[in-house]
Design an enzyme around this catalytic site. Structure first.
Site, PDB file in Angstrom:
ATOM      1  N   ASP A 194      68.597 -24.668 -16.675  1.00  0.00           N
ATOM      2  CA  ASP A 194      69.875 -24.209 -17.219  1.00  0.00           C
ATOM      3  C   ASP A 194      69.633 -23.442 -18.521  1.00  0.00           C
ATOM      4  O   ASP A 194      70.131 -22.326 -18.732  1.00  0.00           O
ATOM      5  CB  ASP A 194      70.766 -25.435 -17.471  1.00  0.00           C
ATOM      6  CG  ASP A 194      72.222 -25.073 -17.693  1.00  0.00           C
ATOM      7  OD1 ASP A 194      72.558 -23.882 -17.614  1.00  0.00           O
ATOM      8  OD2 ASP A 194      73.023 -25.991 -17.948  1.00  0.00           O
TER       9      ASP A 194
ATOM     10  N   ASP B 243      58.732 -26.433 -24.358  1.00  0.00           N
ATOM     11  CA  ASP B 243      58.823 -25.862 -25.710  1.00  0.00           C
ATOM     12  C   ASP B 243      57.930 -24.640 -25.845  1.00  0.00           C
ATOM     13  O   ASP B 243      58.344 -23.581 -26.337  1.00  0.00           O
ATOM     14  CB  ASP B 243      58.514 -26.920 -26.787  1.00  0.00           C
ATOM     15  CG  ASP B 243      57.383 -27.863 -26.403  1.00  0.00           C
ATOM     16  OD1 ASP B 243      56.895 -27.791 -25.261  1.00  0.00           O
ATOM     17  OD2 ASP B 243      56.981 -28.679 -27.260  1.00  0.00           O
TER      18      ASP B 243
ATOM     19  N   LYS C  23      57.903 -31.278 -19.142  1.00  0.00           N
ATOM     20  CA  LYS C  23      57.586 -31.900 -20.435  1.00  0.00           C
ATOM     21  C   LYS C  23      56.858 -33.204 -20.149  1.00  0.00           C
ATOM     22  O   LYS C  23      57.229 -34.287 -20.627  1.00  0.00           O
ATOM     23  CB  LYS C  23      58.893 -32.117 -21.226  1.00  0.00           C
ATOM     24  CG  LYS C  23      58.711 -32.573 -22.668  1.00  0.00           C
ATOM     25  CD  LYS C  23      58.149 -31.508 -23.585  1.00  0.00           C
ATOM     26  CE  LYS C  23      58.007 -32.035 -25.002  1.00  0.00           C
ATOM     27  NZ  LYS C  23      57.251 -31.139 -25.884  1.00  0.00           N
TER      28      LYS C  23
ATOM     29  N   TYR D  66      71.194 -34.010 -15.009  1.00  0.00           N
ATOM     30  CA  TYR D  66      72.578 -33.729 -14.609  1.00  0.00           C
ATOM     31  C   TYR D  66      73.030 -34.635 -13.460  1.00  0.00           C
ATOM     32  O   TYR D  66      73.983 -34.325 -12.765  1.00  0.00           O
ATOM     33  CB  TYR D  66      72.720 -32.266 -14.184  1.00  0.00           C
ATOM     34  CG  TYR D  66      72.611 -31.263 -15.322  1.00  0.00           C
ATOM     35  CD1 TYR D  66      72.200 -31.638 -16.584  1.00  0.00           C
ATOM     36  CD2 TYR D  66      72.926 -29.929 -15.126  1.00  0.00           C
ATOM     37  CE1 TYR D  66      72.086 -30.734 -17.621  1.00  0.00           C
ATOM     38  CE2 TYR D  66      72.825 -28.999 -16.160  1.00  0.00           C
ATOM     39  CZ  TYR D  66      72.396 -29.411 -17.401  1.00  0.00           C
ATOM     40  OH  TYR D  66      72.289 -28.510 -18.413  1.00  0.00           O
TER      41      TYR D  66
END
Ligand code: NAD
Length: 368
Positions: free
Chosen positions: A230, A206, A173, A124
């Site tokens: 988020d 995930d 990740k 972001y």
């Protein structure tokens, strides 16, 4: 003592839910002098920009703000006011508790999670562009710095220690995003040994999503980067009863802005229909931050009891999944009025069923 607090009503359902929150705040008899400033669509209409300097100046001056949701145009138009506000005021820690508060509507009644989301950088950061003139390829850059990563990780561990939470889980990740995710992972692995009293572990994003919808009760404090936070905070809100009941807070150094997880839900704007609970629980958190603990306890308890009673609840809490026997939906203002009526008279000593981990905690600044 009177507190001067910036109020940003926001867009869509924002003015309705912030009005509801003000009604409940007034019922606590804590003296709050609201300084109302407009951001978003009203600010564009009146001064031509969605985030006027007056908004930033007001928050900097008052140090505390209550905010409604602000609409962001999808796929084009102006940059998110929410993202800009966080970056310009360096509100780096977005704390979003997900407590199972919605009675029978909570599929996972043991849910008691806190998402701690880095709120100033990551994907972001606003670094994105088209690669070609034809707009057939585009690039967005995730900016992850060691400084911002260390401070959000420390914030999460301090929160966990202070509120006696059982575990901190870092979500990233790093297997695919080897630099940005790798930096986050390395920083976490270096910080965790500084908190030997707090069990900690890691999950890939995930896997975390799958684990949360299967057994959320196994998790506690989740710390992660901006985009993952988020998404995870909406997921956790869903586990705990829905966006209508999910409050949040943004913290910088000496600054706090309280805002719900939900957005401006434009389809319900102006209908006096939206659930005011998330914004009312933002007031609860704000009162705690201001040191008004008893007032905060009153608000929390009444919200809890009102949802449990299911006599005066908004449409989302009156849906068949939330009640065994259907109840008529009340308006946003009616639910707020009912909560406000009970706040001065509620019995704080009566037993209150609480989720595991207990009560309205989850905030390192509660008594700051
Ligand atoms: P949203 O949260 O506004 O709405 C999603 C759905 O959740 C709604 O359709 C509604 O069914 C439900 N919902 C949300 N709040 C509710 C409430 N108080 N009571 C009852 N039901 C409620 O998300 P969206 O539709 O993706 O976004 C709408 C706008 O809000 C977008 O412009 C988005 O950018 C903005 N947004 C702002 C913020 C913020 O200001 N912090 C956060 C999220 C989204």
């Amino acid at each position: 003592m009177s507190y001067r607090v910036t109020l940003i009503p926001g867009d869509g359902i924002g003015p309705e839910v912030t009005k509801a929150a003000q009604v409940v705040a007034a019922a606590t008899r804590v003296s709050i002098d609201w300084e109302v400033v407009e951001a978003g669509e009203k600010a564009i209409a009146s001064v031509g920009t969605p985030l006027p300097d007056a908004v930033l100046d007001s928050v900097r001056k008052n140090r505390v703000a209550l905010k409604g949701p602000i609409t962001t145009p999808i796929g084009g138009g102006f940059r998110s006011v929410n993202v800009a506000l966080r970056q310009q005021l360096d509100l780096y820690a977005s704390v979003r508790p997900a407590r199972a508060i919605a009675g029978e509507g909570t599929r996972f009644p043991e849910t008691d999670l806190i998402v701690v989301r880095e709120a100033t950088e990551g994907l972001y950061s606003g670094v994105e562009h088209w690669i070609d003139r034809e707009h057939t390829a585009a690039e967005s850059t995730a900016v992850v710095t060691r400084k911002a990563t260390d401070r959000i990780l420390r914030f999460a561990f301090e929160l966990a220690r202070r509120d006696h939470r059982k575990r901190v889980t870092a979500v990233h990740k790093a297997n695919i995003l080897k630099t940005t995710g790798g930096l986050f992972q390395t920083a976490f692995r270096e910080m965790a040994p500084q908190y030997p009293d707090i069990p900690s572990d890691e999950r890939l994003i995930d896997n975390m999503c799958m684990q949360l919808v299967k057994k959320p009760e196994e998790y506690d404090v989740i710390v992660t980067t901006n985009l993952f936070g988020d998404i995870l905070s909406d997921l956790c809100a869903g586990l705990a009863g829905g966006l209508g009941v999910a409050p949040g807070a943004l913290y910088g150094d000496g600054l706090a802005v309280f805002e719900p997880v939900h957005g401006s839900a434009p389809k319900y704007a102006g209908q006096d229909k939206a659930d005011p609970v998330a914004e009312i629980l933002c007031v609860e958190r704000m009162l705690r931050y201001l040191g008004e603990t008893e007032a905060a306890d009153r608000v929390f308890r009444v919200v809890w009891e009102t949802i449990a009673e299911k006599k005066v609840v908004t449409y989302d809490l009156a849906l068949p999944g939330y009640t065994q026997t259907p109840v008529p939906a009340s308006s946003c203002s009616a639910m707020a009025a009912e909560i406000a009526r009970k706040v001065p008279i509620v019995d704080l000593a009566a037993p209150l069923p609480r989720p595991r981990g207990g009560g309205p905690g989850g905030d390192p600044h509660l008594e700051a």
